[in-house]
Design an enzyme around this catalytic site. Structure first.
Site: not given
Length: 312
Positions: A78, A187, A273-274, A41-42, A235, A276
């Site tokens: 998504g 998510y 996504h957060e 997915s993108m 996923r 580092r």
């Protein structure tokens, strides 16, 4: 008719080190993929469509071209199962028959090419939503977020499970071959799994058995809402790469539970996504996270696992 295999020659350029990659595979429930290559997915920016009718012809053309390239299974960007799950205001949802009708453009264009299958990713953004109606297991703002989310009530959690199931049924109505339930990358589902973001004291928080109820119940509800041959990908975040994330033992327990609940395939998720730590940038070695998928293979799972991130 089978498509030609792309301008570069997908079949001819595959190393002989992967002799099974281009062989067909029969999945639980009977669906057959022409090979084991999955296009992950993108977000393409095409999911919302164009014009007053939100036409999805460009999205259909995008995936039809990838189908011509020879891939076995593709996953869309998504799509939210309800309004609260949208990543941004007016982002795409699969929540009505009109949504399903618009998506028939995509599935028909892909299936006209022949060979490839396509799954819709069902993604609830949770606290990552860039809109004021954001919800989460607890009212804790994401470090990359704009809004402090509202904590879901127990009744709202139950309703969200139902929304995922309804969205999957609508995706099948739209002609999709399957769905991917997005349980990684930080998510909503991922947020329920870990103490970093789940501070609840009810039946959806506390022990890991409670924290993993949401993904397991979503998979079970989706499986019950669609046909046996409809592909159900989960996923799973195998490496959170953030503090207070899932332990390896919890990853294994969840994988076994979602297989039992009805998943067809488990896809690898790497990093919130957060986080580092780079996960898809060119600084990541090719196949740099495949080891974690291989590690999970040794834990008694019988459904296919998908290795991801820099598989190029």
């Amino acid at each position: 008719a089978e498509p030609t295999l792309g301008r570069v020659g997908f079949a001819s350029t595959m190393p002989s080190a992967y002799p099974r990659l281009l062989q067909p595979i029969t999945l639980r429930g009977g669906a057959v993929l022409r090979n084991r290559a999955l296009m992950g997915s993108m977000h393409t920016g095409l999911e919302e469509g164009e014009g007053w009718g939100h036409s999805l012809e460009k999205m259909g053309a995008f995936f039809a071209e990838r189908a011509r390239g020879g891939v076995g299974l593709m996953v869309t960007g998504g799509i939210a199962p309800n309004a609260a799950g949208r990543v941004a205001p007016f982002a795409a949802t699969m929540a009505s028959s009109s949504d399903a009708r618009r998506h028939r453009t995509v599935t028909e264009m892909v299936h006209e090419v022949g060979g490839a299958k396509i799954a819709m990713q069902l993604l609830h953004a949770g606290r990552y939503a860039y809109q004021p109606s954001a919800v989460a297991p607890s009212a804790k703002k994401a470090p990359i977020g704009w809004f402090t989310p509202h904590a879901l009530s127990s009744a709202q959690v139950e309703a969200t499970i139902g929304d995922f199931a309804a969205a999957a049924a609508l995706a099948q109505e739209a002609g999709y071959d399957g769905v991917e339930v997005m349980g990684s990358e930080g998510y909503l589902i991922n947020q329920f799994l870990v103490t970093r973001t789940n501070h609840r004291s009810d039946a959806w928080g506390g022990s890991f058995a409670n924290r993993m109820r949401l993904p397991v119940e979503i998979v079970r509800a989706v499986r019950g809402a669609v046909s046996a041959d409809f592909i159900l990908i989960f996923r799973l975040s195998m490496l959170d790469l953030v503090r207070d994330g899932s332990s390896w033992e919890e990853v294994v327990e969840l994988a076994q539970a979602v297989e039992e609940a009805g998943a067809t395939i488990i896809n690898t998720g790497i990093g919130w996504h957060e986080a580092r730590v780079p996960t898809i940038a060119t600084s990541v070695p090719r196949g740099g996270f495949a080891w974690v998928t291989q590690k999970l293979k040794g834990h008694g799972l019988s459904i296919p696992l998908v290795a991801t991130n820099r598989i190029n």
